[in-house]
Motif scaffolding. Structure first.
Motif, PDB file in Angstrom:
ATOM      1  N   ARG C 112      23.652  20.536  39.571  1.00  0.00           N
ATOM      2  CA  ARG C 112      23.883  20.543  41.009  1.00  0.00           C
ATOM      3  C   ARG C 112      25.217  21.217  41.323  1.00  0.00           C
ATOM      4  O   ARG C 112      25.335  22.002  42.254  1.00  0.00           O
ATOM      5  CB  ARG C 112      23.900  19.089  41.495  1.00  0.00           C
ATOM      6  CG  ARG C 112      23.942  18.950  42.983  1.00  0.00           C
ATOM      7  CD  ARG C 112      23.860  17.491  43.358  1.00  0.00           C
ATOM      8  NE  ARG C 112      25.159  16.863  43.393  1.00  0.00           N
ATOM      9  CZ  ARG C 112      25.367  15.556  43.182  1.00  0.00           C
ATOM     10  NH1 ARG C 112      24.353  14.774  42.899  1.00  0.00           N
ATOM     11  NH2 ARG C 112      26.573  15.042  43.243  1.00  0.00           N
ATOM     12  N   LEU C 145      28.674  23.331  54.385  1.00  0.00           N
ATOM     13  CA  LEU C 145      27.632  22.407  53.936  1.00  0.00           C
ATOM     14  C   LEU C 145      27.437  22.471  52.429  1.00  0.00           C
ATOM     15  O   LEU C 145      27.207  21.456  51.780  1.00  0.00           O
ATOM     16  CB  LEU C 145      26.319  22.731  54.652  1.00  0.00           C
ATOM     17  CG  LEU C 145      26.375  22.487  56.149  1.00  0.00           C
ATOM     18  CD1 LEU C 145      25.182  23.093  56.848  1.00  0.00           C
ATOM     19  CD2 LEU C 145      26.452  20.993  56.427  1.00  0.00           C
ATOM     20  N   TYR C 148      29.966  20.443  50.552  1.00  0.00           N
ATOM     21  CA  TYR C 148      29.963  18.978  50.696  1.00  0.00           C
ATOM     22  C   TYR C 148      29.494  18.266  49.430  1.00  0.00           C
ATOM     23  O   TYR C 148      30.165  17.333  48.967  1.00  0.00           O
ATOM     24  CB  TYR C 148      29.121  18.589  51.909  1.00  0.00           C
ATOM     25  CG  TYR C 148      28.901  17.103  52.066  1.00  0.00           C
ATOM     26  CD1 TYR C 148      29.923  16.280  52.538  1.00  0.00           C
ATOM     27  CD2 TYR C 148      27.688  16.524  51.726  1.00  0.00           C
ATOM     28  CE1 TYR C 148      29.724  14.920  52.671  1.00  0.00           C
ATOM     29  CE2 TYR C 148      27.486  15.163  51.856  1.00  0.00           C
ATOM     30  CZ  TYR C 148      28.503  14.368  52.327  1.00  0.00           C
ATOM     31  OH  TYR C 148      28.298  13.022  52.457  1.00  0.00           O
ATOM     32  N   SER C 152      31.759  15.609  47.269  1.00  0.00           N
ATOM     33  CA  SER C 152      31.318  14.233  47.047  1.00  0.00           C
ATOM     34  C   SER C 152      30.745  14.050  45.639  1.00  0.00           C
ATOM     35  O   SER C 152      30.027  13.090  45.370  1.00  0.00           O
ATOM     36  CB  SER C 152      30.250  13.872  48.076  1.00  0.00           C
ATOM     37  OG  SER C 152      29.138  14.714  47.929  1.00  0.00           O
ATOM     38  N   ILE C 160      33.016   9.136  48.736  1.00  0.00           N
ATOM     39  CA  ILE C 160      32.127   9.362  49.881  1.00  0.00           C
ATOM     40  C   ILE C 160      32.916   9.316  51.179  1.00  0.00           C
ATOM     41  O   ILE C 160      32.683  10.113  52.082  1.00  0.00           O
ATOM     42  CB  ILE C 160      31.007   8.308  49.883  1.00  0.00           C
ATOM     43  CG1 ILE C 160      30.122   8.524  48.658  1.00  0.00           C
ATOM     44  CG2 ILE C 160      30.179   8.391  51.138  1.00  0.00           C
ATOM     45  CD1 ILE C 160      29.166   7.406  48.404  1.00  0.00           C
ATOM     46  N   ARG C 164      33.216  12.326  53.708  1.00  0.00           N
ATOM     47  CA  ARG C 164      32.825  12.172  55.111  1.00  0.00           C
ATOM     48  C   ARG C 164      33.900  12.776  56.017  1.00  0.00           C
ATOM     49  O   ARG C 164      33.592  13.470  56.982  1.00  0.00           O
ATOM     50  CB  ARG C 164      32.633  10.685  55.401  1.00  0.00           C
ATOM     51  CG  ARG C 164      31.838  10.404  56.647  1.00  0.00           C
ATOM     52  CD  ARG C 164      31.853   8.933  56.942  1.00  0.00           C
ATOM     53  NE  ARG C 164      31.047   8.152  56.026  1.00  0.00           N
ATOM     54  CZ  ARG C 164      31.231   6.846  55.823  1.00  0.00           C
ATOM     55  NH1 ARG C 164      32.195   6.200  56.439  1.00  0.00           N
ATOM     56  NH2 ARG C 164      30.461   6.204  54.986  1.00  0.00           N
ATOM     57  N   LEU C 171      32.770  20.226  60.274  1.00  0.00           N
ATOM     58  CA  LEU C 171      31.624  20.449  61.177  1.00  0.00           C
ATOM     59  C   LEU C 171      32.020  20.181  62.621  1.00  0.00           C
ATOM     60  O   LEU C 171      31.634  20.900  63.532  1.00  0.00           O
ATOM     61  CB  LEU C 171      30.468  19.534  60.794  1.00  0.00           C
ATOM     62  CG  LEU C 171      29.446  20.042  59.794  1.00  0.00           C
ATOM     63  CD1 LEU C 171      28.305  19.060  59.691  1.00  0.00           C
ATOM     64  CD2 LEU C 171      28.928  21.398  60.191  1.00  0.00           C
TER      65      LEU C 171
END
Lengths: 494, 118, 488, 326
Positions: C112, C145, C148, C152, C160, C164, C171
């Protein structure tokens, strides 16, 4: 049969297959028949859009009787776009939904259910193509009754009181509409919308017509779940079978909103003295309140479907806000958002339906960690969520852009901007909360056991997501239709 | 006086509408709600049928091929025929839902789906 | 290969890479090979555009129409060329480093990580090459995006929360401020294309200009102008390669790059110079520089200190752009490069320290230079560059900015530059002192050596670049001279 | 004089309506509702709406009362529980709604005014065109089945939708084996006089239904009324002879076929018109002579309406009746 029949075929095909589907005994076969019919409807609507893009207005005389004596079907750019939305949402949901439907409805009852689905589709489509005020009422009832059936199929017992509430609200709304139509008929002697528009000119200053406009607006506002007449909607969406929510949420309130726009802008706008005040003093405040209320309520909800339902209250507010600006750019934005929000919601609810294959209840607490187990479904949900927020590259951005542009032209720049942007930020919050629970939450016992959604369903979910991205990057099709409809309808402005 | 006579049908329509609407809003018994809804719809039937009436007219059925008489308008009647059928359809569906609610909840008074059970 | 194809390829290569990485996630060696190959391919593609742009060509390519009259279009101009070249080069270095870091640290979800990284790079290329504000905005948001999940990455509650904050601020500012600014601009001028000399000349005046500039300056949250800087320290919870490439180079530079582009191509330097209402930007940037430096002084966590240092350094670039003098605009471009080299070196070093010794706090670094000589030498070079002392890259850019400030007689700017140099020295020198000259007493903390070799290779490379840029910077100056309309 | 009777009738309907709302006995409310419908039907006759009156009597007073009673039997509730809902707000909403309509009434054309727009536009043409092109005496039928045949088609599908809705919600009834145990299965067999009386009456009712069905062009009536009356006859038979024998006459699956078949017959006519080169439901293409064609089309679609309405109403009734044992 040539292209002349397109508007009629759009309605007749699903209407006539519904009885056949109802008597089928085999669940799988009934699903297949419904899918084929829905696809055909979609194909017809694509043809219609092609014709309309070429500048045609399709008019069809039912029974061969000329309007206003017979019933006229009339398709211009506004309803062509809506046809695409409705038939597309239905097709996608049906295609994706076999497992989900079998799970939640059961094999035995599926044929009747599929018949109801086709009737709901035919009803919505029938409303859209109709050019006759009373005929709209009849098809409104077909679609409403069929929707009640669809929603009552929800597995939770609370689906029943929810649908009862919907039935009461829907019938009240339709009856209000009928009263309004009756009053207009009383003053004009006609039911054909175009003829009404022409013949209202002489009597536009009477109380009757003014009250009629009010009744039609309120009745349709009730059906369109415009704040504060939305009370029936969150529960109905939440407890409906998941696939039904994906279909209904994408289009049913929007069709009511379409009728509202059609009646208010096409029939009344030019004729009724001081008709703008209805928008300025009634609908725009309601739209703004709806945006605030829907967004805030969504932030505090705990069930993923309810969150999305309340978000719909806000989104309907956006559409109404665009329309109440009474400008070409505002109306364009409204129509665009009708289209784009349907895209986003349909993708979101399809993703939710995929999760619903494993979870009977869709509370965030229950769904914790589910995203990690079904990453593709989750990713689809996130992208569609971004479209709901209005992140560039997604369809939601295009309409938000159009809406802000329209707001900048109005005389209420600052409050409108603050509201639109503020509620977008709230959308980040509620979508973000879902994302955090689904992805980062400690997996519940249930979530540990599950896997990815079936690949066919996943493909359909991603098809919906792809549409969100496609129309976010190339908005020329909905934009062309939206602009054309704005010009058509607002040409009537004095 | 003639004004009152002339408009009396509309006022009765308003009254029936009020009665039905009030019942729908205030009754918690679901059958009663449906009855209120039926009255509400009946009021609208009266509105339409009243509009179609013409002084000195008869029903729009031509007897003995005599087309010269004055006839009331057939169109509102057609609309209301449809509306009546729509009404009974809604009622039937509503009652079926009520029966299911009774089976699911054991009562048909004051059911609220927004309760916190989950 | 035509230059249009190159542009599209530079967007597509990282995306394809992301897909391949996702598919080969089960075989780490294959996956890492693909990462490296993708990085090499991207760098070659981007760099072969360089000579052409240098010769004055402006290759462009256009895709679908997003809004009436606004396409998704890309066009290479000097500033974007520089940014893209910088980012693609450092991605290669950073990939080598990442492999060392992620393996050395035994991180989870590595696939990922690499996928998101590649997507972020694609978005960075998009930002660099965007022909109009809307395309830029699109890529800007994708960048937010896609980073992000990287921020995290660890997934524990504290992370987290920070993530956030990261997402919320970026954003929020972009949708709440940047987007209205873009739409406003479009309403006024009817276009969003980046045009030499700006598109607003004669179309607006008075306080509105200052307001629009404000919407842009704060809306582009990635530029981390105070008070919208909080996301950057929050982002430090990410694995260090992310901090190094994204939060020292790609993401933050995308911010200041956008600000510079808006000033140069949307407002136009000449137009903005005549608008007194826009003069607030210089003091704000000055304040950010000083304030962030002071905050950095109080940090005890190495990465957080570096983050505040970044905030301060970013404002150098905004400041340089806001001075509105040719020399300063060149200085802005130079500082993008020099800060990138210096800061990525510093982060690499911080990550190397963490992997080798699990140390993250400043007071743990006593005598570490003796155990990790390569790392700390590189760190020292980076720190000197931050302070702006020859023979490092930092000196060159500061020199140009100072020249521009003097040209425009902005004495506040001159003062700020000097003061911040002092402050930079004040927070970097103690670290160097501690690392090289003091002694660790606890024997348990002496049991580590250098970091894995890929990490060392990466940080030595960037440190060398920092030194080299001091000497060899003429191509960049030549290229950016075109930006302000000077001939070669 | 006739106006006075009209006003008297209307006053009675209002009073009955109030009674429906105020009584706490649900059974009484349902019966009052039946009376309300009959009074409305009477008022409609005075307003020259014979077809509507017939329908209101058959549907409103007949079928819906039976359905209500079946539902009440299933829910077992006899009394309404007092509601504790705040009434003031509801009252305000109601009064505002009524007030706006009241406000509008003074601009309305007076009752029976020949100059009202309704009588000036569209309506006159209906008479003229019916006389010339369709040539049937009942203009209501002409408008219903031809000019606005598409509405009627929609209406048939509304009924059909309600039918499948009830079947979906309540099921198609118990299996044959379980039906034997039906408590209501015995009906009123032990009331011999009723049985005999019923058996005499039922054939006449069915005959009347067929008369209404096929004579709709000449006198009040048509598919809806006929379907409702036919359904009433079978329901009566079921009540007298017991549910089991009632169902044996027309089993559930057959009723479903009836419901679907009627709608398909109607739609089939429309599609046939399309295939023959006309528009949907354009009967003119069905035969060479347009008047014959129109009459043929009307006859067939009215049959479709009748079949569907009878099928759906019976299916609904059986679904309610059969639910009792579960």
């Amino acid at each position: 049969m040539d292209s002349v029949h397109l508007p009629a075929l759009q309605v007749v095909v699903p209407l006539l297959t519904a009885p056949i589907v109802a008597v089928l005994r085999d669940a799988r076969l009934s699903w297949l028949a419904a899918v084929v019919t829905s696809v055909m409807t979609f194909v017809v609507s694509v043809y219609i859009v092609q014709h309309v893009l070429a500048g045609a207005v399709l008019s069809y005389q039912m029974g061969g009787w000329a309007a206003p004596y017979g019933i006229e079907l009339r398709v211009d750019s506004l309803n062509a776009l809506m046809l695409l939305v409705v038939s597309g949402a239905s097709t996608l949901a049906l295609l994706a939904g076999r497992q989900s439907l079998t799970l939640q409805i059961g094999e035995e009852r599926l044929p009747l259910f599929m018949a109801a689905w086709l009737l709901a589709l035919a009803g919505l489509v029938g409303i859209l193509v109709s050019g006759d005020a009373f005929n709209i009422f009849v098809f409104m009832e077909i679609s409403s009754l069929a929707s009640y059936i669809l929603i009552s199929g929800g597995p939770d017992r609370r689906a029943l009181p929810s649908v009862f509430k919907y039935l009461i609200a829907g019938t009240l709304g339709a009856t209000f509409y009928l009263i309004g139509v009756g009053m207009v008929y009383m003053m004009t002697g006609t039911l054909n919308i175009a003829d009404m528009e022409a013949r209202l000119a002489g009597v536009g200053d009477t109380n009757v017509v003014f009250v009629a406009a009010g009744f039609i607006t309120i009745g349709l506002a009730l059906k369109a779940a415009i704040y504060p007449m939305h009370a029936w909607m969150p529960n109905a969406y939440t407890f409906a079978p998941n696939i039904v929510t994906a279909f209904i949420a994408a289009c049913s309130t929007k069709v009511a909103l379409y009728v509202l726009l059609r009646m208010d802008f096409f029939v009344f706008q030019k004729n009724l003295v001081d008709h703008e005040s209805q928008f300025t003093y009634l609908l725009m405040p309601l739209a703004l309140l709806g945006i605030v209320f829907g967004s805030v309520a969504a932030v505090f909800e705990r069930n993923i479907k309810r969150i999305l339902a309340f978000s719909s209250v806000a989104q309907i507010g956006y559409i109404l806000l665009g329309a109440s600006l009474i400008s070409v750019s505002g109306f364009t934005a409204a129509v665009l958002h009708l289209f784009n929000h349907a895209l986003a919601k349909s993708a979101l609810f399809l993703a939710v339906a995929a999760m619903g294959l494993y979870f009977a209840r869709l509370r965030l607490q229950v769904l914790r960690g589910a995203g990690r187990k079904m990453p593709w479904t989750f990713a689809a949900f996130v992208v569609a969520g971004l479209s709901l927020i209005g992140v560039p590259g997604t369809a939601g951005f295009v309409s938000k852009w159009a809406l802000i542009s329209a707001a900048l032209e109005s005389n209420l720049v600052v409050p409108l901007l603050v509201l639109i942007l503020g509620s977008s930020l709230l959308a980040i919050v509620y979508i973000g909360r879902i994302v955090e629970h689904l992805w980062f939450g400690d997996a519940t016992d249930k979530a540990v056991q599950i896997g990815e959604a079936p690949s066919w369903m996943l493909a359909m979910v991603w098809l919906a997501v792809a549409a969100n991205i496609w129309f976010g990057l190339d908005s020329s099709l909905p934009m062309a239709l939206a602009q054309q409809s704005a010009i058509d309808l607002l040409r009537q402005l004095p | 006086m003639s004004q009152i006579l002339n408009l009396s049908h509309y006022w009765v329509f308003v009254l029936l509408l009020m009665i039905g609407f009030y019942a729908v809003l205030t009754r918690t018994n679901l059958v009663k709600k449906l009855l209120g809804l039926a009255i509400f719809q009946s009021a609208v039937f009266l509105l339409f049928i009243s509009m179609g009436k013409i002084d000195g007219g008869t029903a729009p059925i031509i007897l003995n091929d005599d087309w010269s008489q004055t006839f009331s308008s057939p169109l509102p009647q057609v609309l209301i025929l449809t509306a009546i059928v729509v009404g009974i359809s809604t009622l039937a569906l509503g009652l079926a839902i009520v029966v299911r609610i009774k089976e699911a909840y054991g009562r048909i008074d004051d059911i609220d789906a927004s309760s916190s059970e989950n | 290969m035509s230059s249009e194809v190159s542009i599209l390829l530079s967007l597509a290569i990282p995306l394809t890479g992301a897909l391949l990485i996702a598919l080969t996630g089960r075989w780490p060696n294959v996956r890492e090979t693909i990462t490296l190959l993708t990085a090499v391919a991207l760098m070659l593609t981007v760099w072969q555009l360089f000579p052409e742009v240098m010769d004055g060509a402006r290759p462009a390519v256009s895709l679908g129409q997003m809004m009436p009259g606004i396409s998704i279009a890309f066009k290479v101009e000097p500033l974007g060329m520089l940014f893209a070249a910088l980012a693609s080069m450092l991605w290669l270095v950073n990939s080598v480093y990442s492999i060392g870091y992620m393996r050395g640290n035994g991180e989870k979800h590595q696939t990922r990580f690499y996928v998101c990284f590649a997507i972020a790079l694609s978005a960075t290329m998009g930002v660099a090459f965007a022909e109009n504000l809307l395309t830029l905005f699109l890529c800007y948001e994708i960048l937010t995006l896609s980073t992000y999940p990287l921020v995290s990455h660890k997934g524990d509650p504290a992370t987290i929360r920070s993530a956030r904050t990261y997402l919320g601020i970026l954003l929020g500012t972009s949708i709440g401020l940047f987007l209205p600014a873009i739409i406003w601009t479009y309403q006024i001028s009817g276009t969003l294309d980046f045009t030499v000399g700006g598109i607003l000349t004669g179309k607006m005046s008075g306080p509105a200009v200052g307001l629009l500039l404000g919407l842009f300056a704060f809306g582009i949250g990635k530029a981390a102008l105070m008070p919208v800087h909080r996301w950057l320290p929050a982002a430090m919870v990410a694995p260090t390669p992310v901090s190094a490439l994204l939060h020292a180079v790609a993401v933050v530079k995308a911010g200041v790059f956008t600000v510079t582009k808006v000033i140069v191509y949307i407002f136009g330097v000449d137009f903005l110079f005549g608008q007194p209402s826009s003069s607030w930007l210089i003091p704000t940037a000055c304040f950010t520089i000083i304030a962030a430096s002071i905050v950095a002084l109080h940090q005890i966590n190495l990465k957080r200190m570096l983050a505040y240092s970044t905030i301060s350094q970013l404002s150098y670039i905004v400041l340089a752009a806001a001075v509105l003098k040719p020399l300063a605009e060149i200085g802005a471009a130079l500082h993008m490069v020099s800060h990138a080299f210096g800061k990525i070196t510093l982060f690499f070093a911080a990550g190397a320290i963490y992997v080798a010794s699990k140390k993250t706090e400043l007071n743990q670094l006593r005598g570490i230079g003796h155990r990790m000589p390569w790392t700390m030498t590189a760190f020292t070079i980076g720190a000197i560059s931050m302070i702006g002392v020859p023979p490092t890259a930092g000196f060159v850019s500061k020199w140009y900015i100072l020249g521009g400030a003097l040209q425009g007689q902005h004495y506040l700017v001159v003062f700020t530059l000097i003061a911040s140099t002092v402050l930079n020295a004040a927070y970097f020198l103690p670290i160097l002192y501690r690392a090289w000259l003091s002694k660790e007493t606890d024997p348990n903390k002496l049991k580590h050596g250098e970091a894995p070799w890929p990490m060392l290779l990466a940080l030595v490379t960037t440190a060398t670049l920092t030194l080299a840029f001091f000497v060899y910077n003429q191509p960049v100056i030549d290229l950016e001279s075109q930006l302000v309309g000077r001939s070669k | 004089m006739i106006e006075i009777i009209g006003i008297f009738l209307l006053c009675l309907t209002v009073i009955t309506a109030i009674g429906v709302v105020r009584t706490t006995s649900l059974f009484a409310a349902v019966m009052l509702m039946g009376i309300f419908s009959l009074l409305m039907a009477a008022a409609f006759i005075l307003l020259d709406a014979a077809d509507v009156a017939l329908t209101e009597a058959a549907v409103g007073a007949g079928i819906s009362t039976v359905l209500m009673l079946s539902a009440l039997a299933l829910t077992g509730d006899r009394r309404e529980k007092p509601s504790n809902r705040p009434r003031v707000l509801s009252l305000i909403v109601v009064v505002i709604t009524a007030g706006t309509i009241f406000y509008a009434t003074f601009d309305k054309p007076a009752l029976g005014d020949p100059k009202a727009p309704i009588h000036q536009h569209v309506t006159p043409e209906y008479f003229a065109m019916t006389r010339q092109l369709i040539d049937i005496p009942n203009v209501v039928t002409a408008v219903l089945a031809s000019f606005r045949g598409y509405d009627t088609f929609g209406e048939v599908l509304v009924v059909f939708t309600a039918g499948i809705g009830v079947l979906f919600l309540l099921g198609t009834g118990p299996t044959t084996r379980r039906r034997r145990q039906l408590s209501s299965a015995r009906g009123l067999k032990h009331h011999q006089p009723l049985r005999i009386g019923g058996k005499v009456v039922i054939p006449f009712i069915i005959l009347f239904a067929f008369y209404v069905q096929f004579h709709g062009e000449y006198s009040p009536g048509g598919g809806f009324q006929a379907g409702a009356i036919f359904a009433a006859a079978v329901i009566l038979y079921g009540l007298l002879e017991g549910e089991r024998r009632g169902l044996a006459v027309l089993p559930p699956q057959f009723l479903l076929y009836m419901s679907a078949g009627g709608a398909l017959l109607f739609g089939g006519v429309g599609v046939a018109c399309m295939l023959l080169g006309g528009n949907f439901l354009d009967y003119n293409v069905l035969a060479n002579d347009s008047v014959t064609a129109q009459q043929l089309g009307i006859l067939i679609i009215e049959l479709g309406v009748g079949v569907t309405v009878a099928g759906v109403l019976l299916a609904i009734y059986h679904a309610f009746a059969a639910r009792g044992v579960q």
